[in-house]
Design a protein around this motif. Structure first.
Motif, PDB file in Angstrom:
ATOM      1  N   ILE A 177      45.337  66.675  30.199  1.00 48.06           N
ATOM      2  CA  ILE A 177      44.109  65.892  30.050  1.00 48.06           C
ATOM      3  C   ILE A 177      43.369  65.837  31.373  1.00 48.06           C
ATOM      4  CG2 ILE A 177      43.169  63.585  29.601  1.00 48.06           C
ATOM      5  CD1 ILE A 177      45.489  63.156  27.650  1.00 48.06           C
ATOM      6  N   HIS A 178      42.068  66.071  31.317  1.00 49.80           N
ATOM      7  CA  HIS A 178      41.213  65.977  32.499  1.00 49.80           C
ATOM      8  C   HIS A 178      40.218  64.838  32.299  1.00 49.80           C
ATOM      9  CE1 HIS A 178      42.369  69.919  34.336  1.00 49.80           C
ATOM     10  NE2 HIS A 178      42.734  70.143  33.076  1.00 49.80           N
ATOM     11  N   LEU A 179      40.194  63.912  33.224  1.00 57.32           N
ATOM     12  CA  LEU A 179      39.200  62.847  33.243  1.00 57.32           C
ATOM     13  C   LEU A 179      38.364  63.022  34.500  1.00 57.32           C
ATOM     14  CD1 LEU A 179      37.879  60.208  32.346  1.00 57.32           C
ATOM     15  CD2 LEU A 179      39.760  58.953  33.411  1.00 57.32           C
ATOM     16  N   LEU A 180      37.089  63.316  34.300  1.00 60.08           N
ATOM     17  CA  LEU A 180      36.163  63.539  35.403  1.00 60.08           C
ATOM     18  C   LEU A 180      35.062  62.485  35.341  1.00 60.08           C
ATOM     19  CD1 LEU A 180      35.648  67.388  34.865  1.00 60.08           C
ATOM     20  CD2 LEU A 180      37.278  66.311  36.431  1.00 60.08           C
ATOM     21  N   ALA A 181      34.605  62.046  36.505  1.00 59.77           N
ATOM     22  CA  ALA A 181      33.555  61.030  36.514  1.00 59.77           C
ATOM     23  C   ALA A 181      32.632  61.212  37.705  1.00 59.77           C
ATOM     24  CB  ALA A 181      34.162  59.625  36.541  1.00 59.77           C
ATOM     25  N   MET A 182      31.366  60.908  37.471  1.00 57.10           N
ATOM     26  CA  MET A 182      30.371  60.831  38.543  1.00 57.10           C
ATOM     27  C   MET A 182      30.083  59.358  38.783  1.00 57.10           C
ATOM     28  SD  MET A 182      26.370  61.976  38.465  1.00 57.10           S
ATOM     29  CE  MET A 182      25.899  60.528  37.504  1.00 57.10           C
ATOM     30  N   THR A 231      35.424  47.116  36.959  1.00 57.69           N
ATOM     31  CA  THR A 231      35.670  46.419  38.220  1.00 57.69           C
ATOM     32  C   THR A 231      35.919  47.399  39.351  1.00 57.69           C
ATOM     33  OG1 THR A 231      36.569  44.420  37.200  1.00 57.69           O
ATOM     34  CG2 THR A 231      37.330  44.913  39.426  1.00 57.69           C
ATOM     35  N   HIS A 232      36.576  48.504  39.048  1.00 59.42           N
ATOM     36  CA  HIS A 232      37.004  49.437  40.092  1.00 59.42           C
ATOM     37  C   HIS A 232      36.052  50.608  40.316  1.00 59.42           C
ATOM     38  CE1 HIS A 232      40.769  47.296  40.459  1.00 59.42           C
ATOM     39  NE2 HIS A 232      40.890  47.328  39.147  1.00 59.42           N
ATOM     40  N   ILE A 233      35.164  50.883  39.360  1.00 56.71           N
ATOM     41  CA  ILE A 233      34.254  52.018  39.585  1.00 56.71           C
ATOM     42  C   ILE A 233      32.785  51.602  39.641  1.00 56.71           C
ATOM     43  CG2 ILE A 233      35.851  53.691  38.617  1.00 56.71           C
ATOM     44  CD1 ILE A 233      34.250  53.752  36.079  1.00 56.71           C
ATOM     45  N   GLY A 234      32.483  50.361  39.233  1.00 58.72           N
ATOM     46  CA  GLY A 234      31.124  49.875  39.352  1.00 58.72           C
ATOM     47  C   GLY A 234      30.187  50.416  38.292  1.00 58.72           C
ATOM     48  N   PRO A 235      28.933  49.962  38.307  1.00 58.14           N
ATOM     49  CA  PRO A 235      27.944  50.400  37.311  1.00 58.14           C
ATOM     50  C   PRO A 235      27.386  51.793  37.618  1.00 58.14           C
ATOM     51  CG  PRO A 235      26.926  48.899  38.880  1.00 58.14           C
ATOM     52  CD  PRO A 235      28.398  48.962  39.237  1.00 58.14           C
ATOM     53  N   ASN A 236      26.671  52.334  36.628  1.00 60.25           N
ATOM     54  CA  ASN A 236      25.932  53.601  36.774  1.00 60.25           C
ATOM     55  C   ASN A 236      26.839  54.814  36.981  1.00 60.25           C
ATOM     56  OD1 ASN A 236      23.492  52.087  36.619  1.00 60.25           O
ATOM     57  ND2 ASN A 236      23.680  51.616  38.800  1.00 60.25           N
ATOM     58  N   ALA A 237      28.002  54.772  36.361  1.00 62.33           N
ATOM     59  CA  ALA A 237      28.902  55.925  36.386  1.00 62.33           C
ATOM     60  C   ALA A 237      28.916  56.569  35.007  1.00 62.33           C
ATOM     61  CB  ALA A 237      30.315  55.499  36.773  1.00 62.33           C
ATOM     62  N   ILE A 238      29.216  57.864  34.964  1.00 55.22           N
ATOM     63  CA  ILE A 238      29.424  58.551  33.691  1.00 55.22           C
ATOM     64  C   ILE A 238      30.740  59.313  33.786  1.00 55.22           C
ATOM     65  CG2 ILE A 238      26.963  58.773  33.225  1.00 55.22           C
ATOM     66  CD1 ILE A 238      27.202  61.757  33.954  1.00 55.22           C
ATOM     67  N   ALA A 239      31.377  59.531  32.644  1.00 58.53           N
ATOM     68  CA  ALA A 239      32.689  60.179  32.654  1.00 58.53           C
ATOM     69  C   ALA A 239      32.886  61.010  31.398  1.00 58.53           C
ATOM     70  CB  ALA A 239      33.789  59.126  32.761  1.00 58.53           C
ATOM     71  N   VAL A 240      33.776  61.985  31.518  1.00 59.31           N
ATOM     72  CA  VAL A 240      34.142  62.819  30.379  1.00 59.31           C
ATOM     73  C   VAL A 240      35.645  63.084  30.452  1.00 59.31           C
ATOM     74  CG1 VAL A 240      33.549  64.922  31.660  1.00 59.31           C
ATOM     75  CG2 VAL A 240      33.723  65.014  29.173  1.00 59.31           C
ATOM     76  N   ALA A 241      36.292  63.058  29.299  1.00 56.59           N
ATOM     77  CA  ALA A 241      37.731  63.346  29.230  1.00 56.59           C
ATOM     78  C   ALA A 241      37.974  64.364  28.129  1.00 56.59           C
ATOM     79  CB  ALA A 241      38.530  62.072  28.965  1.00 56.59           C
ATOM     80  N   PHE A 242      38.858  65.319  28.421  1.00 53.84           N
ATOM     81  CA  PHE A 242      39.136  66.387  27.464  1.00 53.84           C
ATOM     82  C   PHE A 242      40.498  66.998  27.776  1.00 53.84           C
ATOM     83  CE2 PHE A 242      36.992  68.055  31.168  1.00 53.84           C
ATOM     84  CZ  PHE A 242      37.701  69.209  31.496  1.00 53.84           C
ATOM     85  N   VAL A 243      40.989  67.793  26.846  1.00 56.50           N
ATOM     86  CA  VAL A 243      42.229  68.542  27.040  1.00 56.50           C
ATOM     87  C   VAL A 243      41.852  69.969  27.418  1.00 56.50           C
ATOM     88  CG1 VAL A 243      44.351  69.371  25.964  1.00 56.50           C
ATOM     89  CG2 VAL A 243      43.446  67.108  25.369  1.00 56.50           C
ATOM     90  N   GLU A 244      42.503  70.489  28.446  1.00 58.19           N
ATOM     91  CA  GLU A 244      42.149  71.836  28.901  1.00 58.19           C
ATOM     92  C   GLU A 244      42.434  72.876  27.824  1.00 58.19           C
ATOM     93  OE1 GLU A 244      45.867  73.530  31.424  1.00 58.19           O
ATOM     94  OE2 GLU A 244      44.817  71.833  32.338  1.00 58.19           O
ATOM     95  N   GLU A 245      41.647  73.936  27.848  1.00 57.77           N
ATOM     96  CA  GLU A 245      41.727  74.972  26.821  1.00 57.77           C
ATOM     97  C   GLU A 245      43.048  75.708  26.885  1.00 57.77           C
ATOM     98  OE1 GLU A 245      38.643  78.311  25.053  1.00 57.77           O
ATOM     99  OE2 GLU A 245      38.601  77.826  27.198  1.00 57.77           O
ATOM    100  N   LYS A 246      43.590  75.988  25.697  1.00 62.33           N
ATOM    101  CA  LYS A 246      44.843  76.752  25.647  1.00 62.33           C
ATOM    102  C   LYS A 246      44.631  78.147  26.164  1.00 62.33           C
ATOM    103  CE  LYS A 246      46.577  74.281  21.569  1.00 62.33           C
ATOM    104  NZ  LYS A 246      46.912  74.395  20.118  1.00 62.33           N
ATOM    105  N   LYS A 247      45.591  78.595  26.965  1.00 58.91           N
ATOM    106  CA  LYS A 247      45.514  79.952  27.504  1.00 58.91           C
ATOM    107  C   LYS A 247      45.742  80.962  26.391  1.00 58.91           C
ATOM    108  CE  LYS A 247      45.067  78.654  31.838  1.00 58.91           C
ATOM    109  NZ  LYS A 247      44.955  77.194  31.592  1.00 58.91           N
ATOM    110  N   LYS A 248      44.871  81.946  26.342  1.00 59.51           N
ATOM    111  CA  LYS A 248      44.995  82.991  25.311  1.00 59.51           C
ATOM    112  C   LYS A 248      46.047  84.013  25.753  1.00 59.51           C
ATOM    113  CE  LYS A 248      40.255  82.610  23.570  1.00 59.51           C
ATOM    114  NZ  LYS A 248      39.894  81.425  24.366  1.00 59.51           N
ATOM    115  N   SER A 249      46.967  84.293  24.843  1.00 61.04           N
ATOM    116  CA  SER A 249      48.041  85.249  25.179  1.00 61.04           C
ATOM    117  C   SER A 249      47.583  86.673  24.924  1.00 61.04           C
ATOM    118  CB  SER A 249      49.263  84.937  24.333  1.00 61.04           C
ATOM    119  OG  SER A 249      48.957  84.955  22.960  1.00 61.04           O
TER     120      SER A 249
END
Length: 283
Positions: A151-156, A265-283
């Protein structure tokens, strides 16, 4: 065998889940005022106080006693309990839940999500889906453990000041966001908050998120979640438009959450974020 999922308000779970998932509120304190996240204070009320007030809020973990009470109540209706906790490296909730679970003779299983908010939501989504499919506890937990490291959680963020005040990053690291118009980009990695980099202005920061997503790709067969902090989702909607190439043709609906008081409380206002599962590697 029926399974009840229990999590805490740091997951920012939308209300639509509440018939299948029990959400225990964490407390947020402004001075002498104590609020229960999502119960006695809404996200809107929290951000109004955060933006307009002078006092910096603090958060408190859920006690073992509160978990014990929740477990006793749940087991009156359900056979087993699956607890999906905020990262043990960011809060003591996991330790509290494990301690409380010892009283229940194997009826309670506790999973450390090694994530928070939208990242936690992915594991909860997955667990709810697998329960509906009739999977047993062992099968569900095995899949959650296999998935959580992908899982990847990224935020600005608008600033790193709130993470610094809350002790989640050092003052030295926080200096990256000290320049006017610089937007920090962070991630949750191995259960901890890390600064990925910085960009000048929200558009460049949004592009930074897009590039980070492109590095791993998204497994669209798994849950995807987006979120924002503050009083408006305007910046998130702009990001979604700017990143249309990521979503178009891959997903019909983007679930959006307002990140509540515990994480706000810890990241403050005016943030955006996205969370997803990384793509499966193609064999």
């Amino acid at each position: 065998m029926s399974i009840r999922i229990i999590t805490e308000s740091a997951s920012d779970l939308p209300n639509g889940y509440r018939d299948r998932v029990t959400v225990l509120p964490m407390s947020v304190t402004f001075g002498n005022e104590v609020f229960l996240d999502g119960v006695t204070i809404t996200p809107k009320e929290f951000y109004e106080k955060l933006i307009e007030g002078e006092e910096f809020p603090t958060t408190s973990l859920i006690s073992p006693g509160a978990y014990t009470e929740a477990f006793q109540k749940a087991l009156k209706k359900d056979n087993e309990i699956l607890v999906i906790c905020i990262s043990s490296k960011l809060s003591g909730c996991y330790q509290s839940a494990v301690l409380a679970s010892m009283e229940f003779e194997g009826k309670v299983t506790v999973v450390d999500s090694l994530n928070v908010t939208l990242g936690q939501q992915i594991l909860i989504d997955l667990a709810v889906n697998r329960i509906q499919q009739g999977k047993n506890m062992k099968e569900i937990v095995r899949e959650l453990e296999e998935t959580k490291g992908k899982i990847h959680l990224l935020a600005m963020l608008d600033t790193l000041e709130y993470l610094k005040k809350g002790g989640r990053i050092s003052p030295t690291v926080a200096m990256v966001g000290g320049v006017l118009s610089i937007k920090p980009v962070i991630c949750v990695e191995d259960g901890e908050v890390k600064v990925l980099g910085k960009a000048r202005g929200s558009r460049n920061a949004g592009n930074y998120l897009i590039r980070e997503i492109e590095k791993t790709g998204i497994e669209f067969s798994m849950p995807v979640h987006l979120g924002y902090t503050g009083l408006s989702d305007h910046m998130l909607q702009k990001y979604i438009t700017d990143s249309e190439s990521v979503w178009k043709g891959n997903i019909d609906h983007l679930p959006i959450s307002c990140v509540g008081a515990t994480i706000g409380t810890h990241i403050g206002p005016n943030a955006i974020a996205v969370a997803f599962v990384e793509e499966k590697k193609k064999s």
